[in-house]
Scaffold this active site. Structure first.
Site, PDB file in Angstrom:
ATOM      1  N   GLY A 195      26.581   9.888 -21.979  1.00 46.03           N
ATOM      2  CA  GLY A 195      27.270   9.335 -20.812  1.00 46.03           C
ATOM      3  C   GLY A 195      26.365   9.537 -19.609  1.00 46.03           C
ATOM      4  O   GLY A 195      26.186  10.662 -19.146  1.00 46.03           O
ATOM      5  N   ARG A 237      38.863   9.109 -14.085  1.00 50.19           N
ATOM      6  CA  ARG A 237      40.225   8.949 -13.580  1.00 50.19           C
ATOM      7  C   ARG A 237      40.269   8.050 -12.352  1.00 50.19           C
ATOM      8  O   ARG A 237      39.432   8.176 -11.461  1.00 50.19           O
ATOM      9  CB  ARG A 237      40.762  10.328 -13.219  1.00 50.19           C
ATOM     10  N   ASN A 252      37.423  14.230 -19.602  1.00 50.04           N
ATOM     11  CA  ASN A 252      38.844  14.551 -19.498  1.00 50.04           C
ATOM     12  C   ASN A 252      39.696  13.710 -20.450  1.00 50.04           C
ATOM     13  O   ASN A 252      39.298  12.607 -20.804  1.00 50.04           O
ATOM     14  CB  ASN A 252      39.316  14.300 -18.055  1.00 50.04           C
ATOM     15  N   ARG A 271      35.951  25.305  -6.603  1.00 49.58           N
ATOM     16  CA  ARG A 271      36.757  24.645  -5.553  1.00 49.58           C
ATOM     17  C   ARG A 271      37.518  25.693  -4.760  1.00 49.58           C
ATOM     18  O   ARG A 271      37.527  25.678  -3.537  1.00 49.58           O
ATOM     19  CB  ARG A 271      37.730  23.652  -6.200  1.00 49.58           C
ATOM     20  N   HIS A 298      42.899  22.559 -17.657  1.00 51.39           N
ATOM     21  CA  HIS A 298      42.312  21.833 -16.517  1.00 51.39           C
ATOM     22  C   HIS A 298      43.267  20.707 -16.123  1.00 51.39           C
ATOM     23  O   HIS A 298      43.021  19.544 -16.354  1.00 51.39           O
ATOM     24  CB  HIS A 298      40.951  21.276 -16.935  1.00 51.39           C
TER      25      HIS A 298
END
Ligand code: APR
Length: 311
Positions: free
Chosen positions: A8, A81, A119, A150, A174
């Site tokens: 990817g 997403r 994901n 984060r 996650h």
């Protein structure tokens, strides 16, 4: 030189290649189904090497054969997403892509350690483990480093303290039910609960839980890629340098934390063999309740996968 193949070559894949090349950690193969794109990105990145002074081979390809003899395979292939789409909506599409990526790369690199990023993360890592039949130490999912980073960034923004002084541990799946462990998080050894007023800490925890969605809503046409890819590079470095680095990652549970046959975000020690150890924290009742809720959400996605795919 070690070899890392990234399946990817989209935003996270190519940015992972960038971070890895900067560290001069390994030769890199960028593989994608889109013709020309991985070749173009690889050549562009390769042409940056004289400027930053790194001797790294970077090859773009549409052919799994080029991934032969990789030490690490990083799977980022999939669909990102979109606004309003939950991570679990991605399940159907990404299961097909990741299943193929895992089995095809294993053919050429039977000794590789697999780092999974696509994901829904925990379930894609589970799929990779089952499809490859590898021992659990050789399949690890990236999520906890990102979620914890984060939280660290938000704490730094709130306090003005260097990110280097801030340690946060976000465990669990996650997803929105992730488990930011405030009791185990600290600023230069001072527990976050002591350093920050309760309302500020709660706001940080909530923002962390929604960290992925915040970026998706801002970008509108994709999802986060700088921080997720930086996390992948850190994992690859810990493995190749045998650092025995303890970081939160998704690992296959075999009794730890009372969980079985599922991937879940826990502190793991990363070294040459991949997941060298799983660290078990002593959780209090409140933390245990959060863990259970998060585990139930991950289990649900695992079950949905099992209905879709023969494992
Ligand atoms: N084999 C190889 N590559 C594939 C395949 C496949 N079968 N199917 C899709 N791809 C490639 C796409 O062509 C694209 O280049 O995967 C890449 C995905 O890149 P992006 O769309 O830019 O998505 P990215 O932001 O990198 O996210 C990828 O990681 O963080 C997660 O949620 C995210 O699941 C998503 C994944």
């Amino acid at each position: 030189m070690n070899k890392i193949s990234i399946i990817g070559a989209g935003m996270t894949g190519s940015t992972t290649a960038h971070w890895l090349a900067e560290r001069e950690l390994a030769d890199i193969v960028l593989m994608d189904v889109v013709e020309g794109m991985p070749q173009g990105k690889s050549l562009d990145l390769l042409e940056a090497m004289p400027i930053i002074g790194k001797d790294v081979e970077i090859v773009g390809t549409n052919d799994y054969a080029a991934t032969k003899d990789s030490d690490i395979v990083i799977i980022t292939a999939g669909v990102a997403r979109k606004p309003g789409m939950s991570r679990d909506d991605l399940l159907t599409i990404n299961a097909g892509i990741v299943g193929t990526a895992a089995t095809e790369t294993l053919k050429y690199s039977p000794d590789a350690i697999f780092v999974v990023l696509t994901n829904p993360l925990d379930t894609m890592a589970y799929l990779t483990l089952k499809k490859t039949g590898l021992p659990r130490e050789r399949v690890v999912g990236q999520a906890g480093i990102l979620d914890s980073a984060r939280m660290r960034a938000f704490v730094a923004m709130e306090t003005g303290v260097s990110v280097e002084n801030i340690d946060c541990y976000v465990l669990g799946g996650h997803g929105d039910e992730m488990v930011p462990l405030t009791r185990h998080s600290n600023i230069a050894g001072i527990p976050l609960k002591e350093y920050l007023p309760a309302d500020k800490l709660e706001a940080i925890v909530n923002r962390t839980r929604k960290g992925g969605g915040e970026i998706v809503n801002l970008l509108k046409t994709g999802s986060a890629f700088y921080a997720p890819s930086a996390a992948c590079a850190q994992m690859a470095e810990a493995i190749l340098k045998n650092k025995n680095l303890i970081v939160p990652c998704a690992a296959h549970m075999e009794g730890e934390y009372g969980l079985n046959d599922m991937f879940f975000g826990v502190p793991v020690m990363l070294g040459n063999n991949g997941v060298e150890r799983i660290i078990e924290y002593k959780l209090d009742d409140e933390e245990k309740a959060m863990f259970d809720k998060s585990a139930a959400a991950v289990k649900e996605t695992h079950e949905a996968l099992k209905k879709l795919v023969t494992l």
